[in-house]
Design a protein around this motif. Sequence first.
Motif, PDB file in Angstrom:
ATOM      1  N   HIS A 391      -1.316 -57.763  41.390  1.00 41.05           N
ATOM      2  CA  HIS A 391       0.125 -57.587  41.190  1.00 41.05           C
ATOM      3  C   HIS A 391       0.517 -57.910  39.745  1.00 41.05           C
ATOM      4  O   HIS A 391       1.405 -58.717  39.470  1.00 41.05           O
ATOM      5  N   LEU A 392      -0.203 -57.236  38.832  1.00 40.39           N
ATOM      6  CA  LEU A 392       0.094 -57.255  37.393  1.00 40.39           C
ATOM      7  C   LEU A 392      -0.199 -58.603  36.734  1.00 40.39           C
ATOM      8  O   LEU A 392       0.242 -58.846  35.610  1.00 40.39           O
ATOM      9  N   ARG A 393      -0.985 -59.468  37.388  1.00 42.20           N
ATOM     10  CA  ARG A 393      -1.305 -60.774  36.801  1.00 42.20           C
ATOM     11  C   ARG A 393      -2.707 -60.834  36.233  1.00 42.20           C
ATOM     12  O   ARG A 393      -3.073 -61.794  35.554  1.00 42.20           O
ATOM     13  N   SER A 394      -3.525 -59.818  36.499  1.00 39.62           N
ATOM     14  CA  SER A 394      -4.884 -59.806  35.977  1.00 39.62           C
ATOM     15  C   SER A 394      -4.873 -59.495  34.481  1.00 39.62           C
ATOM     16  O   SER A 394      -3.992 -58.773  33.985  1.00 39.62           O
ATOM     17  N   PRO A 395      -5.840 -60.045  33.719  1.00 36.43           N
ATOM     18  CA  PRO A 395      -5.908 -59.717  32.278  1.00 36.43           C
ATOM     19  C   PRO A 395      -6.197 -58.243  32.019  1.00 36.43           C
ATOM     20  O   PRO A 395      -6.062 -57.783  30.883  1.00 36.43           O
ATOM     21  N   THR A 396      -6.599 -57.505  33.037  1.00 30.60           N
ATOM     22  CA  THR A 396      -6.823 -56.068  32.854  1.00 30.60           C
ATOM     23  C   THR A 396      -5.516 -55.286  32.854  1.00 30.60           C
ATOM     24  O   THR A 396      -5.499 -54.097  32.533  1.00 30.60           O
ATOM     25  N   THR A 397      -4.418 -55.952  33.243  1.00 33.62           N
ATOM     26  CA  THR A 397      -3.117 -55.271  33.340  1.00 33.62           C
ATOM     27  C   THR A 397      -2.640 -54.822  31.969  1.00 33.62           C
ATOM     28  O   THR A 397      -2.734 -55.554  30.977  1.00 33.62           O
ATOM     29  N   THR A 398      -2.115 -53.598  31.920  1.00 31.37           N
ATOM     30  CA  THR A 398      -1.554 -53.040  30.679  1.00 31.37           C
ATOM     31  C   THR A 398      -0.103 -52.656  30.913  1.00 31.37           C
ATOM     32  O   THR A 398       0.394 -52.643  32.036  1.00 31.37           O
ATOM     33  N   GLU A 399       0.577 -52.328  29.812  1.00 31.41           N
ATOM     34  CA  GLU A 399       1.963 -51.863  29.919  1.00 31.41           C
ATOM     35  C   GLU A 399       2.036 -50.569  30.721  1.00 31.41           C
ATOM     36  O   GLU A 399       3.030 -50.301  31.394  1.00 31.41           O
ATOM     37  N   VAL A 400       0.974 -49.780  30.651  1.00 28.75           N
ATOM     38  CA  VAL A 400       0.950 -48.524  31.413  1.00 28.75           C
ATOM     39  C   VAL A 400       0.966 -48.817  32.915  1.00 28.75           C
ATOM     40  O   VAL A 400       1.662 -48.147  33.686  1.00 28.75           O
ATOM     41  N   ASP A 401       0.219 -49.839  33.339  1.00 27.64           N
ATOM     42  CA  ASP A 401       0.234 -50.228  34.754  1.00 27.64           C
ATOM     43  C   ASP A 401       1.637 -50.650  35.179  1.00 27.64           C
ATOM     44  O   ASP A 401       2.124 -50.230  36.241  1.00 27.64           O
ATOM     45  N   ARG A 402       2.272 -51.492  34.363  1.00 28.38           N
ATOM     46  CA  ARG A 402       3.620 -51.972  34.703  1.00 28.38           C
ATOM     47  C   ARG A 402       4.608 -50.819  34.774  1.00 28.38           C
ATOM     48  O   ARG A 402       5.426 -50.726  35.701  1.00 28.38           O
ATOM     49  N   GLU A 403       4.518 -49.942  33.804  1.00 27.90           N
ATOM     50  CA  GLU A 403       5.456 -48.824  33.720  1.00 27.90           C
ATOM     51  C   GLU A 403       5.311 -47.888  34.929  1.00 27.90           C
ATOM     52  O   GLU A 403       6.315 -47.468  35.525  1.00 27.90           O
ATOM     53  N   LEU A 404       4.084 -47.587  35.292  1.00 30.57           N
ATOM     54  CA  LEU A 404       3.881 -46.634  36.376  1.00 30.57           C
ATOM     55  C   LEU A 404       4.114 -47.265  37.749  1.00 30.57           C
ATOM     56  O   LEU A 404       4.552 -46.570  38.684  1.00 30.57           O
ATOM     57  N   LEU A 405       3.861 -48.555  37.894  1.00 29.37           N
ATOM     58  CA  LEU A 405       4.215 -49.212  39.154  1.00 29.37           C
ATOM     59  C   LEU A 405       5.718 -49.189  39.349  1.00 29.37           C
ATOM     60  O   LEU A 405       6.221 -48.952  40.458  1.00 29.37           O
ATOM     61  N   GLU A 406       6.454 -49.413  38.272  1.00 29.19           N
ATOM     62  CA  GLU A 406       7.916 -49.333  38.335  1.00 29.19           C
ATOM     63  C   GLU A 406       8.365 -47.912  38.679  1.00 29.19           C
ATOM     64  O   GLU A 406       9.309 -47.719  39.452  1.00 29.19           O
ATOM     65  N   TRP A 407       7.683 -46.924  38.117  1.00 32.45           N
ATOM     66  CA  TRP A 407       8.006 -45.516  38.416  1.00 32.45           C
ATOM     67  C   TRP A 407       7.769 -45.200  39.891  1.00 32.45           C
ATOM     68  O   TRP A 407       8.569 -44.523  40.526  1.00 32.45           O
ATOM     69  N   LEU A 408       6.677 -45.727  40.451  1.00 32.00           N
ATOM     70  CA  LEU A 408       6.352 -45.469  41.851  1.00 32.00           C
ATOM     71  C   LEU A 408       7.346 -46.128  42.800  1.00 32.00           C
ATOM     72  O   LEU A 408       7.593 -45.623  43.908  1.00 32.00           O
ATOM     73  N   LYS A 409       7.934 -47.255  42.389  1.00 32.07           N
ATOM     74  CA  LYS A 409       8.898 -47.950  43.246  1.00 32.07           C
ATOM     75  C   LYS A 409      10.054 -47.046  43.641  1.00 32.07           C
ATOM     76  O   LYS A 409      10.591 -47.151  44.747  1.00 32.07           O
ATOM     77  N   SER A 410      10.437 -46.132  42.747  1.00 31.80           N
ATOM     78  CA  SER A 410      11.591 -45.279  43.020  1.00 31.80           C
ATOM     79  C   SER A 410      11.311 -44.238  44.097  1.00 31.80           C
ATOM     80  O   SER A 410      12.242 -43.627  44.624  1.00 31.80           O
ATOM     81  N   PHE A 411      10.024 -44.032  44.439  1.00 29.58           N
ATOM     82  CA  PHE A 411       9.671 -43.024  45.458  1.00 29.58           C
ATOM     83  C   PHE A 411       9.193 -43.658  46.762  1.00 29.58           C
ATOM     84  O   PHE A 411       9.170 -43.002  47.799  1.00 29.58           O
ATOM     85  N   ALA A 412       8.804 -44.921  46.698  1.00 30.69           N
ATOM     86  CA  ALA A 412       8.357 -45.610  47.917  1.00 30.69           C
ATOM     87  C   ALA A 412       9.584 -45.961  48.762  1.00 30.69           C
ATOM     88  O   ALA A 412      10.634 -46.332  48.249  1.00 30.69           O
TER      89      ALA A 412
END
Length: 558
Positions: A391-412
């Motif tokens: 849930h975006l806490r791993s050091p592998t997380t990037t801004e792209v992950d955050r941005e696209l998870l936020e984008w997906l929220k609008s369709f879930a």
Amino acid sequence: MTVYVFGHRNPDTDAICAAIAYADYLQRTHLPDAVAACCGAPNRRTEYALRRARLMAPRIIMDVRPEVSDVCRTDPIVAYDDEVFQEVYERMSENKLGALPVLNREGKFLGLLTLLDLMKVIFEGDDDPIQARQVCSSVRKICDVLKGEFQHCDAPDEKAKVMVMVGAMSAEGFTKRLNQFHPSETLVVSGNRPTIQLPALERGVRVLVVTGAYELSPGLLQLAQLNRVTVIKSAFDTATTTMRIKSARRIESAIQTDCLAVSSKLPVADARKLVDRSRQNLFPVLDDKGKLFGVLSKSDLVNPPKPKLVLVDHNELSQAVQGADESEIVEVLDHHRVGGNLKSDHPIRFINEPVGSTCTLVAKQFRGAGLIPTPGIAICMASGIISDTLHLRSPTTTEVDRELLEWLKSFANIDLDDFVREFFEVGSALQSQPAARVVREDCKEFVDRGHRFSISQIEEIGFDLFWERSSELLEALVELTEERSLDFSALLVTDIVSNGSLLLMSHEPDFWEAINYPRLERNLYQLEDVVSRKKQLLPLISQLLENSLNSVGQSEAT
């Protein structure tokens, strides 16, 4: 042709969700035959995510090597054991076939019939004057091969073995010869000769065939009916009629019951080894129940079609489904290091970006193509991102992950915050799985600087269950190492609350002494702030291997 979208072996949530979502993307863009598949059953967290998304789990396929069922002919021309030479020969001649599978009328496979074996039916027993005259058939089949018609018929479909006699002698000589045989097992061929027909009818022979298109007189026909003698009118002459009667013999004596048959599930490579050693030209193909599935010839195995695969969440053949090395890889979508021996005969689409989840890359494809994911596919992709980035806490997380998870929220169509809490609460591997399954559930194999090893990872809430089961987990790791002939195996147990991990090793290789993390006990280390196998643990192991090789090189130089 179907294109299978596969995650890696022992798939985790990101691998399965990426396969499902990317197959959906491909279907909606340029590959309508794309189908999601996986190499193993989803774990409980993945099952929870799919249940919330109202999506079916991918089809489980453990081996994509082409099977006999993929290359054989499934609409074979067949023969039946109650058929006779003439009808089977005409079928083989019409279709230019040298062999046929044989069934009974219930559909049971009995054996193989070749043209050479079929010809033996005609010449059966030619060295024995008695056997050469015998015909095993039914009177209806005899009438059919003569293209004749019944003047009188008795039990036309009853199987019978009859002795063929030709009434081409004097009446006295015929009667004397007729007395040597049992009349109910005798077939008499006669032209328009009442002096032959009368004793045959009086004795009650099984069949009287009248040649030259002649018919019995009314009186003789009445006698035939009285004595239950079947009478067939043949348009052929006596010689031709006699020859054609032989072609009414049933084929059952010529069936090869000990022929080589192959399973429809047999891999093509294994089938090729079998048939190459056989002198047969046609091979019956049977299903799991022993029913005829199709037929196979040696030429069918020369250039079998290659399965088409799209790999997601991995790019190394050692992590791919069995048979991937014999398949056509058409595309790769991944966020791991490039490794292994992946090759292709032509350029392919290869997307590899340093993000936290493959589902991030799939979502990026949707957004870039202007496609709106369905609520279920949006939840599916969000699950992969949440799982792989903790849930975006791993050091592998990037801004792209955050941005696209936020984008997906609008369709879930669900509250993702509640979903995240429930997702991590469900499905503790240590709580629900035997140790052997725990170390295999999310296990990846690697080859680095000549060493083959595996790293498994599980996420838990706290380490209490690990301490209760550490001994059996160690045993399971040792068994995994021996089973796969690895140099060592490791299990990374990550606490999603503290963002730290414990690392359990099957054993400590020589280069391991240089690791700069606290050793809690033999084969067990505490790795604070380490939660990523890909970005933290694997680079650490690679660096230890590199340092070890450099040390050996310096020692040899001095």
